[in-house]
Design an enzyme around this catalytic site. Sequence first.
Site, PDB file in Angstrom:
ATOM      1  N   ASN A 260      63.310 -24.721  51.391  1.00  0.00           N
ATOM      2  CA  ASN A 260      62.539 -23.331  51.041  1.00  0.00           C
ATOM      3  C   ASN A 260      62.979 -22.575  49.832  1.00  0.00           C
ATOM      4  O   ASN A 260      62.384 -22.147  48.926  1.00  0.00           O
ATOM      5  CB  ASN A 260      62.118 -22.869  52.146  1.00  0.00           C
ATOM      6  CG  ASN A 260      61.358 -23.735  53.100  1.00  0.00           C
ATOM      7  OD1 ASN A 260      61.203 -24.753  52.761  1.00  0.00           O
ATOM      8  ND2 ASN A 260      61.169 -23.284  54.181  1.00  0.00           N
TER       9      ASN A 260
ATOM     10  N   HIS B 175      29.234 -11.385  14.375  1.00  0.00           N
ATOM     11  CA  HIS B 175      28.163 -12.337  14.915  1.00  0.00           C
ATOM     12  C   HIS B 175      27.964 -13.577  14.018  1.00  0.00           C
ATOM     13  O   HIS B 175      27.033 -14.099  13.963  1.00  0.00           O
ATOM     14  CB  HIS B 175      26.739 -11.436  14.936  1.00  0.00           C
ATOM     15  CG  HIS B 175      26.834  -9.983  15.422  1.00  0.00           C
ATOM     16  ND1 HIS B 175      26.830  -9.835  16.698  1.00  0.00           N
ATOM     17  CD2 HIS B 175      27.217  -8.862  14.625  1.00  0.00           C
ATOM     18  CE1 HIS B 175      26.907  -8.400  16.919  1.00  0.00           C
ATOM     19  NE2 HIS B 175      27.262  -8.068  15.773  1.00  0.00           N
TER      20      HIS B 175
ATOM     21  N   SER C  59      37.251 -42.106  10.945  1.00  0.00           N
ATOM     22  CA  SER C  59      36.283 -42.740  11.717  1.00  0.00           C
ATOM     23  C   SER C  59      36.376 -43.945  11.854  1.00  0.00           C
ATOM     24  O   SER C  59      36.413 -44.693  10.644  1.00  0.00           O
ATOM     25  CB  SER C  59      34.901 -41.997  11.762  1.00  0.00           C
ATOM     26  OG  SER C  59      33.933 -42.929  12.024  1.00  0.00           O
TER      27      SER C  59
ATOM     28  N   LYS D 106      34.822 -40.142   6.790  1.00  0.00           N
ATOM     29  CA  LYS D 106      35.105 -38.904   7.594  1.00  0.00           C
ATOM     30  C   LYS D 106      36.737 -38.655   7.809  1.00  0.00           C
ATOM     31  O   LYS D 106      37.453 -39.574   7.719  1.00  0.00           O
ATOM     32  CB  LYS D 106      34.790 -39.295   9.070  1.00  0.00           C
ATOM     33  CG  LYS D 106      33.429 -39.338   9.522  1.00  0.00           C
ATOM     34  CD  LYS D 106      32.810 -38.026   9.346  1.00  0.00           C
ATOM     35  CE  LYS D 106      33.237 -37.056  10.474  1.00  0.00           C
ATOM     36  NZ  LYS D 106      32.220 -37.013  11.543  1.00  0.00           N
TER      37      LYS D 106
ATOM     38  N   GLU E 206      41.007 -29.682  17.418  1.00  0.00           N
ATOM     39  CA  GLU E 206      39.815 -29.939  18.236  1.00  0.00           C
ATOM     40  C   GLU E 206      40.684 -30.243  19.830  1.00  0.00           C
ATOM     41  O   GLU E 206      40.243 -29.852  20.660  1.00  0.00           O
ATOM     42  CB  GLU E 206      39.135 -31.232  17.812  1.00  0.00           C
ATOM     43  CG  GLU E 206      38.143 -31.004  17.042  1.00  0.00           C
ATOM     44  CD  GLU E 206      37.403 -32.262  16.378  1.00  0.00           C
ATOM     45  OE1 GLU E 206      36.716 -32.662  17.307  1.00  0.00           O
ATOM     46  OE2 GLU E 206      37.878 -32.864  15.389  1.00  0.00           O
TER      47      GLU E 206
ATOM     48  N   LYS F 167      54.341 -27.422  41.266  1.00  0.00           N
ATOM     49  CA  LYS F 167      54.905 -28.077  40.191  1.00  0.00           C
ATOM     50  C   LYS F 167      54.255 -28.918  39.200  1.00  0.00           C
ATOM     51  O   LYS F 167      54.397 -28.885  37.986  1.00  0.00           O
ATOM     52  CB  LYS F 167      56.102 -29.110  40.823  1.00  0.00           C
ATOM     53  CG  LYS F 167      57.011 -28.166  41.330  1.00  0.00           C
ATOM     54  CD  LYS F 167      57.867 -29.261  42.359  1.00  0.00           C
ATOM     55  CE  LYS F 167      58.253 -28.251  43.489  1.00  0.00           C
ATOM     56  NZ  LYS F 167      57.534 -27.719  44.226  1.00  0.00           N
TER      57      LYS F 167
HETATM   58  N1  ARG Z   1      59.535 -30.658  47.904  1.00  0.00           N
HETATM   59  C1  ARG Z   1      59.230 -29.110  48.500  1.00  0.00           C
HETATM   60  C2  ARG Z   1      58.441 -28.460  47.705  1.00  0.00           C
HETATM   61  O1  ARG Z   1      58.416 -28.643  46.524  1.00  0.00           O
HETATM   62  C3  ARG Z   1      60.686 -28.702  48.904  1.00  0.00           C
HETATM   63  C4  ARG Z   1      60.553 -27.729  49.993  1.00  0.00           C
HETATM   64  C5  ARG Z   1      60.284 -28.563  51.344  1.00  0.00           C
HETATM   65  N2  ARG Z   1      60.581 -27.588  52.378  1.00  0.00           N
HETATM   66  C6  ARG Z   1      60.116 -28.069  53.625  1.00  0.00           C
HETATM   67  N3  ARG Z   1      60.210 -27.177  54.361  1.00  0.00           N
HETATM   68  N4  ARG Z   1      59.318 -28.844  53.854  1.00  0.00           N
HETATM   69  O2  ARG Z   1      58.143 -27.247  48.116  1.00  0.00           O
END
Ligand code: ARG
Length: 465
Positions: free
Chosen positions: A118, A164, A285, A291, A298, A333
């Site tokens: 964690n 505008h 195009s 074109k 874009e 992530k």
């Molecule tokens: N892969 C997990 C994440 O990205 C890592 C932490 C996981 N911790 C746990 N207690 N399962 O958050």
Amino acid sequence: MSTNQLDKKSQAWSALFSEPMSELVKRYTASVFFDKRLWKADIQGSLAHADMLAAQGLISADDLAAIQKGMAQITAEIESGQFEWKLDLEDVHLNIEARLTQLVGDAGKRLHTGRSRNDQVATDVRLWLRGEIDEIGVLLTELQKALVDVAEQNADVILPGFTHLQVAQPVAFGHHLLAYVEMFARDAERMIDLRKRVNRLPLGSAALAGTSYPLDRERVARTLGFEAVCQNSLDGVSDRDFAIEFTAAASLLMVHVSRLSEELILWMSQSFGFIDLADRFCTGSSIMPQKKNPDVPELARGKTGRVVGHVMGLITLMKGQPLAYNKDNQEDKEPLFDTVDTLKDTLRIFAEMAAGITVKPEAMERAAKKGYATATDLADYLVKKGLPFRDAHEVVAHAVKDAIAAGADLSELPLDKLKAYNPAIEQDVYEVLSLRGSLNARNILGGTAPEQVRAQVARHRARLG
Ligand code: ARG
């Protein structure tokens, strides 16, 4: 877990589990195929942690040496593409730790002392993002420099300024471009500011409550270049504000890119014809041979949507989470990675594209002449001759109305006609009614006069280095 247990994690986390994970659940819960991108930060964090464990006497010098050696080999394996990432080992952290233990035995098993995934993952993400923010800072500087160069070359080029999307007053094209430089300068400021909050160390928070080992968190922070240590373990493992802040700042940056894109697209259209983008940023195009489409701006406008979406994703990810860490956080992530990738590519491509803009000054000036862009100048002229502004405004409205009926510009009306609107009008009015006269008159800090544009160019150059 022993090495063996780590390798067979999917079969049983510990003696507590009596049945293996299904393949579907394994795939659903694993993150290794995207979070392996964090491997460098993960190893860097582990080395700093191990170094501190040794300094505190929690592991031996031999263990530290073994961990360092093992990590060097793992680095080489990952860099050469030989490292075998295993879905069974769920994420980047367990993959690297399992390999380390395979390579160096018990020393590898001691690495996780006083640490949890964690606080480990929170540390990794922060380390990684900090590096990306620094790269984004460099790219933002490059983009600003490219725009400043084009602005300088076009300090005297006049185009209609719009409000505008109606012709309002003449402005210098250089002035217009520098408006975007202001936006990107604020984006850079925001990145620098939020970097401070990214750059804090969660490690030592352990699973959620801190740890009973005498860790030296300040030492780890120093080793990793963090400027502060997270002061509450529950917050340390669960805080993702920094990721939300980053994607929010990235979204605003992309909104600026998107607004610029919209203008480039309009300016390149046949109706405007103000600029041309280099062929290498456009496509053709498959059916219409004539074109040339501004695909890059874009797409940038389109990609703004996905980055803005990532802020929504991340902020929603957090809204229902009780303290402290929850697996939900693994979902932080991909939005972060995609935001960084999109931003970096976009900034790079825009710096290149800006340098390749062909400006068409005649078309810009022609357009500026169309919409009575100097009407305000005539009103200001009358004010300077003593008329109250509201009266001057009314007089000019009449003049414009008559000019529209005559199909002429104000500057094309003969002096006796103009005098009929107000006797104070004299020959010198024609200078005031010219586009260039209007431009030059706005010689005030922040105004569009070429002299001011050049002063701003110099200021930006000094700032950007
Ligand atoms: N892969 C997990 C994440 O990205 C890592 C932490 C996981 N911790 C746990 N207690 N399962 O958050």
